[in-house]
Every structure is written in C-alpha cells, then in structure tokens.
Design a protein around this motif. Structure first.
Motif, short mmCIF file in Angstrom:
data_model
loop_
_atom_site.label_atom_id
_atom_site.label_comp_id
_atom_site.label_asym_id
_atom_site.label_seq_id
_atom_site.Cartn_x
_atom_site.Cartn_y
_atom_site.Cartn_z
N VAL A 1 66.49 75.54 69.00
CA VAL A 1 66.95 74.20 68.66
C VAL A 1 68.29 73.96 69.34
O VAL A 1 69.33 74.41 68.91
N ALA A 2 68.23 73.27 70.47
CA ALA A 2 69.45 72.97 71.23
C ALA A 2 69.18 71.75 72.08
O ALA A 2 68.06 71.53 72.54
N PRO A 3 70.20 70.91 72.30
CA PRO A 3 69.98 69.73 73.13
C PRO A 3 69.68 70.15 74.56
O PRO A 3 70.41 70.92 75.15
N SER A 4 68.59 69.63 75.13
CA SER A 4 68.24 70.04 76.48
C SER A 4 67.84 68.87 77.36
O SER A 4 67.62 69.05 78.54
N THR A 5 67.73 67.67 76.76
CA THR A 5 67.26 66.54 77.54
C THR A 5 68.39 65.92 78.34
O THR A 5 69.43 65.59 77.79
N PRO A 6 68.24 65.77 79.64
CA PRO A 6 69.31 65.18 80.44
C PRO A 6 69.63 63.78 79.97
O PRO A 6 68.75 62.98 79.69
N ALA A 7 70.93 63.46 79.87
CA ALA A 7 71.33 62.14 79.39
C ALA A 7 71.69 61.19 80.52
O ALA A 7 71.82 60.00 80.32
N SER A 8 71.86 61.71 81.73
CA SER A 8 72.25 60.87 82.85
C SER A 8 71.09 60.03 83.34
O SER A 8 69.93 60.28 83.02
N SER A 9 71.42 59.00 84.14
CA SER A 9 70.37 58.16 84.71
C SER A 9 69.42 58.98 85.57
O SER A 9 68.21 58.77 85.56
N ALA A 10 69.99 59.94 86.31
CA ALA A 10 69.16 60.80 87.15
C ALA A 10 68.22 61.63 86.30
O ALA A 10 67.04 61.83 86.64
N GLY A 11 68.74 62.13 85.16
CA GLY A 11 67.91 62.93 84.27
C GLY A 11 66.79 62.11 83.68
O GLY A 11 65.64 62.56 83.59
N ILE A 12 67.08 60.88 83.27
CA ILE A 12 66.06 59.99 82.71
C ILE A 12 65.00 59.68 83.76
O ILE A 12 63.81 59.67 83.48
N ALA A 13 65.46 59.42 84.97
CA ALA A 13 64.52 59.13 86.05
C ALA A 13 63.60 60.33 86.31
O ALA A 13 62.40 60.16 86.59
N HIS A 14 64.17 61.53 86.20
CA HIS A 14 63.39 62.75 86.39
C HIS A 14 62.30 62.87 85.32
O HIS A 14 61.14 63.19 85.63
N ILE A 15 62.66 62.59 84.06
CA ILE A 15 61.68 62.65 82.98
C ILE A 15 60.60 61.60 83.17
O ILE A 15 59.41 61.86 82.96
N CYS A 16 60.99 60.40 83.60
CA CYS A 16 60.01 59.34 83.88
C CYS A 16 59.04 59.79 84.97
O CYS A 16 57.82 59.55 84.87
N ASP A 17 59.58 60.43 85.99
CA ASP A 17 58.73 60.91 87.09
C ASP A 17 57.76 61.98 86.59
O ASP A 17 56.58 61.97 86.95
N LEU A 18 58.26 62.88 85.74
CA LEU A 18 57.38 63.92 85.18
C LEU A 18 56.27 63.30 84.34
O LEU A 18 55.11 63.71 84.43
N LEU A 19 56.62 62.31 83.52
CA LEU A 19 55.61 61.64 82.69
C LEU A 19 54.55 60.95 83.57
O LEU A 19 53.35 60.97 83.25
N ASP A 20 55.01 60.36 84.66
CA ASP A 20 54.08 59.70 85.57
C ASP A 20 53.10 60.72 86.16
O ASP A 20 51.90 60.45 86.28
#
Length: 201
Positions: free
Chosen positions: A13-32
């Motif tokens: 249990v630790a925060p691991s999700t990137p909070a930056s715009s680049a991190g969000i874009a990376h997660i969006c790309d992974l979901l796609d």
C-alpha cells in the motif's frame, strides 16, 4: 507478465500512480493498448496503478484477504472495459479507482451485517471511563443511524457513505454515479434531509 484475469501478487500500500501530465498521458496510452488486448500494456498498467487501487480497497474493507480478491476483480473489469474509458469525462486513475471502490462497496454489502457491526463496535470502542448507561446510549445511536441509512435507496446509501465516511469529492461522486455534479449535490441534500427526519422521529 500477469494474466488478464489474474494480476500479479498483491502490491504494497503505497502511492505509485504518476501525478504529472506525462504520467497521466502514459496511463491513458496503456489503457488504450489494453483496450486492444495488449497483455504487456496490462502488466505495465497493473504495476503503475495497483498500489493506489489496493490502498483504496483496503481502506474500505479493512481486510487484506477481501482486498486481494476485490483488487483482482477490479483489474479483470478494467481489462474488459478499457475500451469504454473516456478521457473527456475523467482522469484514468479516477476511472480505475471508481471501479475498485464500487466493487469494494459491493463486497462490503455482501458481508454479514452482524460481522460488520461487531467490527465497527470494536474499532470505535468507548473509553473505559464511560458508564454502562453511556455505552448503551452510544450503541443505540449507532444502531439508529444504521437503521435510518437502510431506509435510503441503495445508491443514496452508497453516496452518503462515500461522501462522509470516505471523503469523496462531489466530482468523484459524479464520475462514479455517472451524474452531473449538481444532481449529486441535490441527491446528497435530499438524502441528508431524509436521514435527519428519520433520526428525529
């Protein structure tokens, strides 16, 4: 890499999700890519977000065994529904957390009511200095509140618990219940009014 229907071992249990715009874009790309059934992308998505989702689920269920099961179920659903994720309606992590929270609440509702009440009593045990009459009064109030909550529609019950016990914002609730923020505010206002009326009766 994890199988789509069985993610890898439970994260810490630790925060691991990137909070930056680049991190969000990376997660969006992974979901796609997950929407196209890319298993490598699914493994990367799990590694990047599982700690965040696991922490959310564990806070609701307060039991690691149940949290493990719900986390796995959440990622199965993410694998199945990645294609419907809409970047114009929510951030990717908000969407994923909403899925995990909804499943955790469903699991909590399935648990025997007596078990949940016993755990709540232990967790909020009164100080030894209270008299037997004061302890009885506290327990009666807790039971009364629980009874009044049960008079609400299920989605209103969930909304009250998420807003006032889990600290969800109105925007989070709007995403979770797929309703405009103003509708969520109206529902909360009416549910609280109904609760007050029940408690006063």
């Amino acid at each position: 890499m994890p199988d789509a229907s069985r993610p890898s071992s439970t994260p810490t249990v630790a925060p691991s999700t990137p909070a930056s715009s680049a991190g969000i874009a990376h997660i969006c790309d992974l979901l796609d890519r997950v929407a196209k059934k890319d298993r490598q992308a699914f493994a990367c998505l799990y590694d990047a977000t599982s700690a965040k989702l696991y922490g959310t689920v564990l806070r609701i269920l307060q039991d690691r065994g149940s949290a493990d099961d719900v986390l796995q179920e959440a990622y199965v659903k993410i694998w199945q529904q990645a294609a419907v994720f809409d970047t114009t309606r929510a951030s990717p992590i908000t969407w994923m957390v909403a899925i995990a929270r909804h499943l955790a609440i469903d699991e909590l509702r399935r648990q025997p009511r007596g078990v949940r009440e016993s755990e709540d009593i232990l967790e909020h045990a009164p100080d030894e200095g209270l008299s037997a009459q004061e302890v009885l009064h506290q327990e009666q109030n807790a039971r009364r509140l629980h009874q009044c909550l049960n008079t609400l529609e299920e989605n209103r019950q969930d909304m009250i618990r998420l807003a006032y016990l889990e600290g969800w914002s109105r925007a989070d609730l709007a995403t979770h219940f797929d309703q405009p923020v103003n509708t969520v505010k109206t529902w909360l206002h009416r549910a609280l009014k109904q609760l007050k009326g029940c408690l006063a009766s």
